[in-house]
Design a protein around this motif. Sequence first.
Motif, PDB file in Angstrom:
ATOM      1  N   LEU A 148      -5.439   5.731   1.319  1.00 35.43           N
ATOM      2  CA  LEU A 148      -4.600   4.558   1.158  1.00 35.43           C
ATOM      3  C   LEU A 148      -4.946   3.869  -0.154  1.00 35.43           C
ATOM      4  O   LEU A 148      -6.115   3.631  -0.445  1.00 35.43           O
ATOM      5  N   ALA A 149      -3.947   3.560  -0.946  1.00 38.21           N
ATOM      6  CA  ALA A 149      -4.151   2.824  -2.194  1.00 38.21           C
ATOM      7  C   ALA A 149      -3.436   1.486  -2.069  1.00 38.21           C
ATOM      8  O   ALA A 149      -2.303   1.414  -1.614  1.00 38.21           O
ATOM      9  N   MET A 150      -4.121   0.429  -2.465  1.00 38.18           N
ATOM     10  CA  MET A 150      -3.597  -0.926  -2.349  1.00 38.18           C
ATOM     11  C   MET A 150      -3.002  -1.403  -3.676  1.00 38.18           C
ATOM     12  O   MET A 150      -3.529  -1.089  -4.739  1.00 38.18           O
ATOM     13  N   TRP A 151      -1.938  -2.203  -3.562  1.00 41.67           N
ATOM     14  CA  TRP A 151      -1.301  -2.779  -4.741  1.00 41.67           C
ATOM     15  C   TRP A 151      -2.216  -3.830  -5.349  1.00 41.67           C
ATOM     16  O   TRP A 151      -2.809  -4.636  -4.642  1.00 41.67           O
ATOM     17  N   ALA A 206       0.825  -1.202   0.000  1.00 41.34           N
ATOM     18  CA  ALA A 206       0.000   0.000   0.000  1.00 41.34           C
ATOM     19  C   ALA A 206       0.862   1.255   0.000  1.00 41.34           C
ATOM     20  O   ALA A 206       2.018   1.231   0.435  1.00 41.34           O
ATOM     21  N   ILE A 207       0.276   2.325  -0.505  1.00 42.30           N
ATOM     22  CA  ILE A 207       0.887   3.649  -0.460  1.00 42.30           C
ATOM     23  C   ILE A 207      -0.194   4.642  -0.028  1.00 42.30           C
ATOM     24  O   ILE A 207      -1.388   4.355  -0.142  1.00 42.30           O
ATOM     25  N   ILE A 208       0.219   5.790   0.454  1.00 43.78           N
ATOM     26  CA  ILE A 208      -0.719   6.861   0.772  1.00 43.78           C
ATOM     27  C   ILE A 208      -0.621   7.887  -0.341  1.00 43.78           C
ATOM     28  O   ILE A 208       0.466   8.409  -0.620  1.00 43.78           O
ATOM     29  N   ILE A 209      -1.746   8.145  -1.009  1.00 42.35           N
ATOM     30  CA  ILE A 209      -1.759   9.113  -2.104  1.00 42.35           C
ATOM     31  C   ILE A 209      -2.227  10.462  -1.567  1.00 42.35           C
ATOM     32  O   ILE A 209      -3.067  10.533  -0.668  1.00 42.35           O
ATOM     33  N   ILE A 210      -1.672  11.512  -2.142  1.00 42.82           N
ATOM     34  CA  ILE A 210      -1.977  12.870  -1.685  1.00 42.82           C
ATOM     35  C   ILE A 210      -2.221  13.744  -2.909  1.00 42.82           C
ATOM     36  O   ILE A 210      -1.323  13.942  -3.723  1.00 42.82           O
ATOM     37  N   SER A 211      -3.437  14.240  -3.051  1.00 43.01           N
ATOM     38  CA  SER A 211      -3.755  15.135  -4.166  1.00 43.01           C
ATOM     39  C   SER A 211      -4.567  16.320  -3.654  1.00 43.01           C
ATOM     40  O   SER A 211      -5.734  16.168  -3.298  1.00 43.01           O
ATOM     41  N   LEU A 212      -3.942  17.478  -3.618  1.00 40.06           N
ATOM     42  CA  LEU A 212      -4.660  18.684  -3.213  1.00 40.06           C
ATOM     43  C   LEU A 212      -5.650  19.100  -4.293  1.00 40.06           C
ATOM     44  O   LEU A 212      -6.776  19.491  -3.998  1.00 40.06           O
TER      45      LEU A 212
END
Length: 96
Positions: free
Chosen positions: A72-75, A59-65
């Motif tokens: 959280l985005a999962m593989w 997983a990664i944490i995505i950040i979009s203003l």
Amino acid sequence: MTNHLKADVGIATITAQGILFNGRFYTNRAVIKKKWFVLAREEGQWKIPVVYLHNYYEAIIIISLKHQEVSLAMWVNIEDLNLEEVEHYHKEFSKK
């Protein structure tokens, strides 16, 4: 012994297939519902910052203003799928 998590910031690419980061595709329901992948296919890819843990690829944490999203985005393993199959996967994933 104390285990320390090492987090870092990187740059991912929003594509029609998913969120591409370090050679892996990630996804989540929120960005599917906001039609990020459709937008990437129709208007072109774009970059977003992500937070990730070293040696943890699930997983990664995505950040979009711009798109007002921090999540959280999962593989997902979609490398062997064509675009139509990926879009079907995203549609089914967003229902769960």
